[in-house]
Write a protein that holds these residues in place. Structure first.
Motif, PDB file in Angstrom:
ATOM      1  N   ALA A  43       0.642  -0.747  -0.143  1.00  0.00           N
ATOM      2  CA  ALA A  43      -0.154  -0.085   0.030  1.00  0.00           C
ATOM      3  C   ALA A  43       0.939   1.577  -0.243  1.00  0.00           C
ATOM      4  CB  ALA A  43      -1.016   0.095   0.923  1.00  0.00           C
ATOM      5  N   VAL A  44       1.577   1.141   0.820  1.00  0.00           N
ATOM      6  CA  VAL A  44       2.478   2.395   0.653  1.00  0.00           C
ATOM      7  C   VAL A  44       3.598   3.085  -0.503  1.00  0.00           C
ATOM      8  CG1 VAL A  44       5.051   3.254   1.891  1.00  0.00           C
ATOM      9  CG2 VAL A  44       3.347   2.395   3.749  1.00  0.00           C
ATOM     10  N   GLU A  45       3.750   1.610  -1.012  1.00  0.00           N
ATOM     11  CA  GLU A  45       4.477   1.838  -1.901  1.00  0.00           C
ATOM     12  C   GLU A  45       3.596   2.128  -3.258  1.00  0.00           C
ATOM     13  OE1 GLU A  45       5.965  -1.305  -5.822  1.00  0.00           O
ATOM     14  OE2 GLU A  45       6.615  -1.864  -3.523  1.00  0.00           O
ATOM     15  N   ALA A  46       2.375   1.501  -3.919  1.00  0.00           N
ATOM     16  CA  ALA A  46       1.292   1.956  -4.033  1.00  0.00           C
ATOM     17  C   ALA A  46       0.977   3.291  -4.176  1.00  0.00           C
ATOM     18  CB  ALA A  46      -0.182   0.854  -4.161  1.00  0.00           C
ATOM     19  N   VAL A  47       0.442   4.128  -3.203  1.00  0.00           N
ATOM     20  CA  VAL A  47       0.255   5.342  -3.411  1.00  0.00           C
ATOM     21  C   VAL A  47       1.852   6.505  -3.142  1.00  0.00           C
ATOM     22  CG1 VAL A  47       0.069   7.176  -0.782  1.00  0.00           C
ATOM     23  CG2 VAL A  47      -2.044   4.687  -1.031  1.00  0.00           C
ATOM     24  N   ALA A  48       3.031   6.308  -3.161  1.00  0.00           N
ATOM     25  CA  ALA A  48       3.907   6.577  -3.597  1.00  0.00           C
ATOM     26  C   ALA A  48       4.230   6.813  -4.548  1.00  0.00           C
ATOM     27  CB  ALA A  48       5.365   6.298  -2.659  1.00  0.00           C
ATOM     28  N   ARG A  64      -3.068   9.270   3.374  1.00  0.00           N
ATOM     29  CA  ARG A  64      -2.583   9.525   2.025  1.00  0.00           C
ATOM     30  C   ARG A  64      -3.440   9.262   0.522  1.00  0.00           C
ATOM     31  NH1 ARG A  64       1.096   8.292   4.940  1.00  0.00           N
ATOM     32  NH2 ARG A  64       1.999   6.415   3.923  1.00  0.00           N
ATOM     33  N   ALA A  65      -4.689   8.194   1.186  1.00  0.00           N
ATOM     34  CA  ALA A  65      -5.306   7.971   0.148  1.00  0.00           C
ATOM     35  C   ALA A  65      -6.642   6.590   1.032  1.00  0.00           C
ATOM     36  CB  ALA A  65      -4.954   6.444  -0.588  1.00  0.00           C
ATOM     37  N   VAL A  66      -7.828   6.858  -0.071  1.00  0.00           N
ATOM     38  CA  VAL A  66      -8.726   6.479   0.284  1.00  0.00           C
ATOM     39  C   VAL A  66      -8.668   4.428   0.627  1.00  0.00           C
ATOM     40  CG1 VAL A  66     -11.353   5.933  -0.006  1.00  0.00           C
ATOM     41  CG2 VAL A  66     -10.365   7.853  -0.672  1.00  0.00           C
ATOM     42  N   VAL A  67      -9.019   4.392   1.759  1.00  0.00           N
ATOM     43  CA  VAL A  67      -8.673   1.942   2.299  1.00  0.00           C
ATOM     44  C   VAL A  67      -9.809   2.081   2.157  1.00  0.00           C
ATOM     45  CG1 VAL A  67      -7.793   0.718   3.302  1.00  0.00           C
ATOM     46  CG2 VAL A  67      -6.293   2.760   3.250  1.00  0.00           C
ATOM     47  N   GLY A  68     -10.184   0.950   1.611  1.00  0.00           N
ATOM     48  CA  GLY A  68     -11.213  -0.182   1.441  1.00  0.00           C
ATOM     49  C   GLY A  68     -11.380  -1.033   2.114  1.00  0.00           C
ATOM     50  N   LEU A  69     -12.014  -2.414   2.298  1.00  0.00           N
ATOM     51  CA  LEU A  69     -12.173  -3.434   2.368  1.00  0.00           C
ATOM     52  C   LEU A  69     -13.167  -3.772   1.500  1.00  0.00           C
ATOM     53  CD1 LEU A  69     -11.048  -6.302   4.202  1.00  0.00           C
ATOM     54  CD2 LEU A  69     -11.856  -5.195   6.166  1.00  0.00           C
ATOM     55  N   VAL A  70     -12.574  -5.717   0.808  1.00  0.00           N
ATOM     56  CA  VAL A  70     -14.185  -5.574   0.640  1.00  0.00           C
ATOM     57  C   VAL A  70     -15.187  -6.062   1.772  1.00  0.00           C
ATOM     58  CG1 VAL A  70     -14.996  -7.848  -0.348  1.00  0.00           C
ATOM     59  CG2 VAL A  70     -12.794  -6.670  -1.207  1.00  0.00           C
ATOM     60  N   ALA A  71     -16.397  -5.854   1.845  1.00  0.00           N
ATOM     61  CA  ALA A  71     -17.482  -6.686   2.318  1.00  0.00           C
ATOM     62  C   ALA A  71     -18.813  -7.749   1.996  1.00  0.00           C
ATOM     63  CB  ALA A  71     -18.384  -5.670   3.506  1.00  0.00           C
ATOM     64  N   TRP A  72     -19.037  -8.586   3.106  1.00  0.00           N
ATOM     65  CA  TRP A  72     -19.349  -9.607   2.435  1.00  0.00           C
ATOM     66  C   TRP A  72     -21.469  -9.637   3.599  1.00  0.00           C
ATOM     67  CZ3 TRP A  72     -17.634 -12.682  -1.313  1.00  0.00           C
ATOM     68  CH2 TRP A  72     -16.645 -12.267  -1.308  1.00  0.00           C
ATOM     69  N   PRO A  73     -22.166  -9.119   2.547  1.00  0.00           N
ATOM     70  CA  PRO A  73     -23.411  -8.964   3.450  1.00  0.00           C
ATOM     71  C   PRO A  73     -24.023 -10.716   3.602  1.00  0.00           C
ATOM     72  CG  PRO A  73     -23.411  -9.022   0.696  1.00  0.00           C
ATOM     73  CD  PRO A  73     -21.665  -9.140   1.412  1.00  0.00           C
ATOM     74  N   PHE A  74     -24.605 -11.015   4.343  1.00  0.00           N
ATOM     75  CA  PHE A  74     -25.162 -11.284   5.364  1.00  0.00           C
ATOM     76  C   PHE A  74     -25.537 -12.851   4.995  1.00  0.00           C
ATOM     77  CE2 PHE A  74     -28.275 -14.454   8.225  1.00  0.00           C
ATOM     78  CZ  PHE A  74     -27.573 -14.518   9.040  1.00  0.00           C
TER      79      PHE A  74
END
Length: 196
Positions: free
Chosen positions: A138-143, A170-180
């Motif tokens: 993530a750090v490398e990608a944002v740089a 420094r960037a938006v961070v998202g995580l894939v979520a699983w609905p019920f």
């Protein structure tokens, strides 16, 4: 149609309607990374693959809830569908550079890295071995210019939180979520994956 184990689907205005696809053979299956121009195209591509035995779907680069619903409806319960939490805060059309990070048990994760540019928008898909690797990627990608970091649904929330903390806005961070309704399918996928 080649059986696909896991499909990562990315919104990318300007992508081919049938999807721009990269497939990688992994232990016990095939991962497909697919860039589509809109949710309708995503629904078509994913539904066709679900009919052929797709086991898991993750949606990236700005699927709204309405757009994710089109895919869920098209899959019709044949595979669990998760969506990146980034979708709730921004639109895919605004993102010029993003990275998706997923966990992989590979000797050389760098050999599985995917970099795709569609219509001037870049997506990198980076496998990592552990939380330390996720933070470093993530750090490398944002740089290098990534505005959005999306973390695969198979990655612990605590890892995504470490990524977010390290990036410090420094960037938006998202995580894939699983609905019920996707939890039983996602749990079955995980059990099969761990048994390989």
């Amino acid at each position: 149609m080649e059986p696909i184990d896991t499909m990562f689907v990315f919104l990318a205005p300007g992508a081919e309607r049938a999807g721009q696809r990269i497939e990688q053979q992994v232990a016990g299956g095939v991962n497909a990374f697919v860039w589509v121009p809109d949710a309708e195209a995503a629904a078509e591509v994913v539904a066709a693959q679900a009919a052929a035995g797709l086991e898991l779907v993750e949606l990236y680069r700005g699927f709204s809830l309405r757009e994710a619903r089109l895919v869920v409806d098209a899959v019709d319960g044949r595979a669990p569908v998760g969506v990146s939490g980034f979708a709730f805060g921004a639109g895919a059309g605004e993102v010029r550079d993003s990275v998706t990070i997923y966990g992989a048990d590979l000797e050389d994760p760098g050999a599985r890295r995917v970099d795709v540019e569609v219509d001037g928008r870049r997506t990198s898909v980076v496998p990592v071995a552990d939380a330390e690797g996720a933070v470093a990627a993530a750090v490398e990608a944002v740089a290098a210019g990534a505005e959005v970091v999306e973390v695969c649904g198979g990655t612990p929330l605590t890892t995504a939180a470490q990524v977010e903390e390290e990036l410090a806005g420094r960037a938006v961070v998202g995580l894939v979520a699983w609905p019920f309704e996707a939890l039983p399918g996602a749990a079955a996928y995980r059990a099969a994956f761990e048994a390989r």
